[in-house]
Design a protein around this motif. Structure first.
Motif, PDB file in Angstrom:
ATOM      1  N   ASN A 361      43.478  37.346  48.156  1.00 15.08           N
ATOM      2  CA  ASN A 361      42.334  38.259  48.009  1.00 15.08           C
ATOM      3  C   ASN A 361      41.440  37.804  46.868  1.00 15.08           C
ATOM      4  O   ASN A 361      40.217  37.763  46.995  1.00 15.08           O
ATOM      5  CB  ASN A 361      42.822  39.676  47.702  1.00 15.08           C
ATOM      6  CG  ASN A 361      43.192  40.432  48.973  1.00 15.08           C
ATOM      7  OD1 ASN A 361      42.904  39.967  50.072  1.00 15.08           O
ATOM      8  ND2 ASN A 361      43.817  41.573  48.820  1.00 15.08           N
ATOM      9  N   ASP A 393      40.671  37.800  38.574  1.00 13.31           N
ATOM     10  CA  ASP A 393      39.629  36.910  39.106  1.00 13.31           C
ATOM     11  C   ASP A 393      38.293  37.202  38.445  1.00 13.31           C
ATOM     12  O   ASP A 393      38.140  38.195  37.734  1.00 13.31           O
ATOM     13  CB  ASP A 393      39.549  37.028  40.637  1.00 13.31           C
ATOM     14  CG  ASP A 393      39.107  38.399  41.088  1.00 13.31           C
ATOM     15  OD1 ASP A 393      38.062  38.865  40.628  1.00 13.31           O
ATOM     16  OD2 ASP A 393      39.824  39.010  41.916  1.00 13.31           O
ATOM     17  N   GLN A 412      38.754  48.538  53.555  1.00 12.48           N
ATOM     18  CA  GLN A 412      38.157  47.332  52.982  1.00 12.48           C
ATOM     19  C   GLN A 412      36.936  47.748  52.178  1.00 12.48           C
ATOM     20  O   GLN A 412      36.145  48.581  52.622  1.00 12.48           O
ATOM     21  CB  GLN A 412      37.755  46.373  54.096  1.00 12.48           C
ATOM     22  CG  GLN A 412      38.985  45.874  54.851  1.00 12.48           C
ATOM     23  CD  GLN A 412      38.650  44.968  55.999  1.00 12.48           C
ATOM     24  OE1 GLN A 412      37.688  45.192  56.692  1.00 12.48           O
ATOM     25  NE2 GLN A 412      39.457  43.950  56.195  1.00 12.48           N
ATOM     26  N   ALA A 413      36.802  47.183  50.959  1.00 16.85           N
ATOM     27  CA  ALA A 413      35.690  47.585  50.100  1.00 16.85           C
ATOM     28  C   ALA A 413      34.399  46.943  50.598  1.00 16.85           C
ATOM     29  O   ALA A 413      33.349  47.547  50.619  1.00 16.85           O
ATOM     30  CB  ALA A 413      35.967  47.181  48.661  1.00 16.85           C
ATOM     31  N   LEU A 428      46.828  45.242  51.078  1.00 14.04           N
ATOM     32  CA  LEU A 428      47.147  46.009  49.869  1.00 14.04           C
ATOM     33  C   LEU A 428      48.073  47.177  50.189  1.00 14.04           C
ATOM     34  O   LEU A 428      48.938  47.530  49.380  1.00 14.04           O
ATOM     35  CB  LEU A 428      45.859  46.511  49.204  1.00 14.04           C
ATOM     36  CG  LEU A 428      45.009  45.427  48.541  1.00 14.04           C
ATOM     37  CD1 LEU A 428      43.737  46.014  47.969  1.00 14.04           C
ATOM     38  CD2 LEU A 428      45.790  44.738  47.424  1.00 14.04           C
TER      39      LEU A 428
HETATM   40  P1  ADP Z   1      42.246  42.497  53.763  1.00 18.73           P
HETATM   41  O1  ADP Z   1      43.220  42.002  54.762  1.00 18.73           O
HETATM   42  O2  ADP Z   1      40.990  43.039  54.355  1.00 18.73           O
HETATM   43  O3  ADP Z   1      42.012  41.552  52.640  1.00 18.73           O
HETATM   44  P2  ADP Z   1      43.586  44.088  51.774  1.00 18.73           P
HETATM   45  O4  ADP Z   1      44.309  45.376  51.929  1.00 18.73           O
HETATM   46  O5  ADP Z   1      44.320  42.952  51.208  1.00 18.73           O
HETATM   47  O6  ADP Z   1      42.971  43.782  53.188  1.00 18.73           O
HETATM   48  O7  ADP Z   1      42.317  44.390  50.873  1.00 18.73           O
HETATM   49  C1  ADP Z   1      41.546  45.514  51.130  1.00 18.73           C
HETATM   50  C2  ADP Z   1      40.171  45.379  50.577  1.00 18.73           C
HETATM   51  O8  ADP Z   1      40.217  45.425  49.138  1.00 18.73           O
HETATM   52  C3  ADP Z   1      39.496  44.055  50.867  1.00 18.73           C
HETATM   53  O9  ADP Z   1      38.916  44.062  52.150  1.00 18.73           O
HETATM   54  C4  ADP Z   1      38.448  43.993  49.764  1.00 18.73           C
HETATM   55  O10 ADP Z   1      37.322  44.752  50.124  1.00 18.73           O
HETATM   56  C5  ADP Z   1      39.145  44.662  48.588  1.00 18.73           C
HETATM   57  N1  ADP Z   1      39.741  43.675  47.658  1.00 18.73           N
HETATM   58  C6  ADP Z   1      41.025  43.298  47.576  1.00 18.73           C
HETATM   59  N2  ADP Z   1      41.216  42.409  46.566  1.00 18.73           N
HETATM   60  C7  ADP Z   1      40.009  42.218  46.011  1.00 18.73           C
HETATM   61  C8  ADP Z   1      39.542  41.405  44.905  1.00 18.73           C
HETATM   62  N3  ADP Z   1      40.364  40.634  44.201  1.00 18.73           N
HETATM   63  N4  ADP Z   1      38.223  41.465  44.597  1.00 18.73           N
HETATM   64  C9  ADP Z   1      37.392  42.254  45.310  1.00 18.73           C
HETATM   65  N5  ADP Z   1      37.755  43.028  46.343  1.00 18.73           N
HETATM   66  C10 ADP Z   1      39.054  43.034  46.701  1.00 18.73           C
END
Ligand code: ADP
Length: 729
Positions: A361, A393, A412-413, A428
């Motif tokens: 991520n 990061d 997802q953000a 996550l």
């Molecule tokens: P995905 O499979 O979409 O990556 P995750 O559950 O791992 O699903 O992450 C969910 C959402 O959290 C991502 O789609 C992103 O929008 C946000 N996200 C996760 N890690 C980060 C990061 N390090 N920086 C910015 N946004 C993040």
């Protein structure tokens, strides 16, 4: 009580059953309350009457007593007159006269009902008349004669008549009052008993109605929970079946794509093949995520407790994320506290899964800068340590209002970035559940444009170095040709396994079902068996059991299960049947080759390899990335690769010249540098790629990075020399 029950039922969620119980309870409660109120009112009236009647009786009885005293004293007065006639004046006379007067006064003062009151008045006046006559005789001058006594006796008799009548009437009145009191008393008692009966009946009805409701609701709930359990079971079965149904053909598709990629293809065809491979792998990842999530949600997550090397886990994460980091021109740093014990005890697969998700991520959501994984620990108790893993990061960051829900499933953000890299929004959510199942906690800090920090903390036991160290001889050659028996009923899977394993130098014998596999294992000697689980005639589990019962050393042969079924309880079944390891389809070739090495004699690789940490991919970039170049060569063949390198290097030279000519035009520089960054990373030339990224960043800030341009020129020259020496140009 029924009110409390009614209130509870009112608050309960409405279902038809509860609604009908509620209204019948309301009706019964109303009847019971009204009946009770009426009975109590009537009872109270009756008891009041009883009280009054008894009061009357007591008053009349008191009158009767006074009346009798009047009777007695008027007798005494007549005796006084008679005695005075013979023996002279009587000293008690005045006392008796005063008593009679007092009694008559008291008698008159008694509150009495008619006609008793007028009777009493008549008796009082007769008594006063009689007393006056007696006083006259007693106080006259001269002796009292027989005629006086006679006259008094006549008066006495005249008073006797009303006295007797009054006596009778008073007696009658006392009896009547007592009788009235007794009747009222019994009526009151009867009404109170009736009230009690009504209350009891009301309560019994209410109780029965509630009991019925509770029992019926209980039955409904049991039925609902049974239905839910059955639904959950069918869902698990459905998922297992679906995973099998989707993964089996995907094995074929991805295997064929792998074979296709090994052919001579035109660049366009190769792009198509790569697209197919990427989409196929993405689909498999999504299926894996969904299965993983469902497994965890339904409480079927089983964690391992085995000894493992933390540096190994970090190295695996690094090597998996590194290519993406390089491609994106990012530095990837891993920092492990040097005092960390080399061997820990826990679930390395799940730990790696969480770390990999957070690190991937971080790389996905960072355009420039560094991703740093830091691992530190503090003592927790006698048996273990508490580890804190941080993934930091310098990426896009996450707005505060989206942060709260990121650990929920399918959130997802930033959906545009996620779409670019793929992702289900489950990573996550899975990580959180895994960390919590391992007894830890997970969290994040982030601000838009300022990067993110994802962290988790876990209690980890210290492992046993001895147990880990005895798994093989580190000096042996890791790869030797093996004699492998492959039990697989699907033709296409046999082809894929055959081509790939033969290419690695192994000798293969195929069995089409379990029965054949047992026969071959009995008759010939193999180093290892790859056993498909679902096969006709005899499945892999039964075949494994039979091989384990063979006489001699053939029974000890390592058996690796190949299955599309990834449910944890299924894996357990395979292992308890005697299989050594369980590999999932579609086949991960690294995993398969690693397992072959581990399970065959002389092939064990050292499990614990100290990893030089921190590892940096950004600062001191090497000229070539052998892994990327090797995979390009494997994919395209040496000829095509040489062509690509030629084209790439000419492009860098042209780009360099264009940037040098651009002078004060940072925009052109940024544009050219961007091209160099992308192509350098793709071709496995990280130093050129990284310089492209740095020049682009500087130019975007409006700076013309002249020193870096000189560095780029040097890097191009050095890369050319190295590629020529390696016969890659
Ligand atoms: P995905 O499979 O979409 O990556 P995750 O559950 O791992 O699903 O992450 C969910 C959402 O959290 C991502 O789609 C992103 O929008 C946000 N996200 C996760 N890690 C980060 C990061 N390090 N920086 C910015 N946004 C993040």
């Amino acid at each position: 009580m029924s009110f409390a029950v009614f209130k509870a039922l009112k608050a309960a969620p409405s279902s038809d059953l509860i609604r009908s119980a509620r209204s019948s309870l309301l009706f019964l409660s109303a009847v019971a309350v009204l009946g009770t109120l009426m009975a109590v009112a009537v009872g109270v009236v009756a008891l009041t009457r009883t009280y009054h009647a008894l009061d009357d009786a007591e008053s009349v009885a008191r009158t009767l007593q006074l009346h009798m005293q009047v009777d007695m004293v008027h007798d005494e007065l007549r005796g006084d007159v008679a005695t005075a006639a013979t023996a002279g004046p009587q000293p008690d006379f005045e006392r008796h006269a005063a008593q009679l007067e007092a009694y008559v006064r008291q008698l008159e003062a008694r509150p009495l009902p008619q006609p008793l009151a007028s009777e009493v008045r008549q008796v009082a006046s007769s008594a006063r008349f009689y007393l006056a006559a007696v006083r006259q005789v007693m106080h006259k001058s001269g002796p009292i004669t027989a005629a006086d006594v006679l006259a008094i006796s006549d008066q006495w008799r005249a008073l006797e008549g009303p006295l007797d009548r009054l006596t009778n009437e008073l007696h009658g009145e006392v009896g009547d009052a007592q009788e009235r009191g007794s009747i009222s008393y019994h009526n009151g008692l009867a009404l109170l008993v009736l009230a009690l009966v009504l209350i009891t009946v009301g309560l019994v009805y209410a109780g029965r109605s509630i009991t019925r409701t509770v029992l019926a609701t209980g039955r409904q709930m049991t039925a609902a929970s049974e239905a839910a359990r059955r639904a959950g079971q069918s869902r698990a079965e459905f998922l297992a079946a679906m995973s099998h149904e989707i993964r089996t053909p995907m094995t074929g598709v991805l295997g064929m794509v792998d074979l296709l990629a090994a052919e001579q293809l035109s660049p366009l065809q190769r792009r198509y093949v790569e697209g197919m491979r990427a989409s196929g792998r993405h689909l498999v990842n999504v299926i894996n995520d969904i299965l993983d999530f469902t497994r965890i949600e339904s409480g079927r997550l089983e964690l391992e407790q085995i000894d493992f090397s933390l540096p190994d886990v970090l190295e695996r994460v690094r090597s998996l994320v590194h290519p993406l980091a390089v491609e994106r021109g990012l530095a990837l740093q891993m920092k492990l506290n040097p005092h960390s014990p080399p061997v820990l005890c826990g679930d390395p697969t799940r730990l790696q899964q969480v770390l990999l998700n957070l690190t991937t991520n971080a790389v996905k959501f960072t355009d420039q800068g560094t991703v740093t994984v830091t691992v530190a620990h503090v003592p927790q108790d006698d048996a273990g340590l508490r580890y804190r893993f941080e993934v930091r990061d310098t990426g896009v960051g996450i707005p505060a209002e989206r942060q709260g829900e990121l650990f929920n499933a399918f959130r997802q953000a930033d959906e545009t970035i996620s779409r670019r890299f793929g992702g289900s929004g489950l990573g996550l959510a899975i990580s959180k559940r895994l960390v919590e199942a391992m007894g830890g906690s997970i969290g994040m800090e982030s601000a838009p444009g300022r990067g993110s920090l994802f962290w988790f903390e876990l209690p980890v036991a210290i492992g046993d170095m001895g147990r880990l160290g005895t798994r093989g001889d580190p000096d042996r050659k890791p790869s030797q040709p093996r004699r492998i028996l492959v039990a697989e009923d699907v033709e296409i899977n046999r082809q894929i396994l055959g081509t790939t394993l033969r290419r690695a130098g192994h000798t293969l014998t195929f069995a089409h079902d379990g029965e054949q596999a047992v026969k071959l294992a009995q008759e010939q000697t193999f180093d290892l068996v790859l056993m498909d689980v679902q096969m006709p005639i005899m499945d892999g589990i039964e075949a494994t059991r039979r091989i384990r019962q063979l006489p001699g050393s053939n029974s000890e042969i390592p058996i690796l299960a190949l299955t599309a079924n990834v449910m944890a309880q299924e894996r357990e079944r395979y292992l308890s049947a005697g299989m050594d390891e369980c590999l999932t389809k579609p086949i991960d070739w690294d995993q398969l080759f690693g397992a072959i090495e581990r399970h065959t004699p002389g092939g064990d690789q050292p499990m614990f390899r100290p990893v030089p940490l921190p590892v940096s991919a950004g600062e001191e970039q090497s000229l070539l990335n052998p892994a990327v170049i090797e995979s390009l060569k494997e994919m395209a063949g040496p000829e095509v690769l040489r062509e690509w390198m030629q084209t790439g290097l000419s492009g860098y030279e042209r780009g360099h010249a264009a940037m040098s000519d651009a002078g004060d035009d940072p925009e052109t520089i940024a544009l050219e540098a961007h091209k160099i960054k992308g192509s350098g990373n793709t071709l496995g030339l990280p130093r050129i790629g990284a310089l492209g990224a740095r020049i682009e960043a500087e130019a975007k800030r409006g700076v013309v990075p002249e020193a870096m341009l000189a560095e780029l020129q040097q890097a191009i020259t050095a890369t050319k020399a190295r590629l020529t020496a390696l016969d890659l140009l």
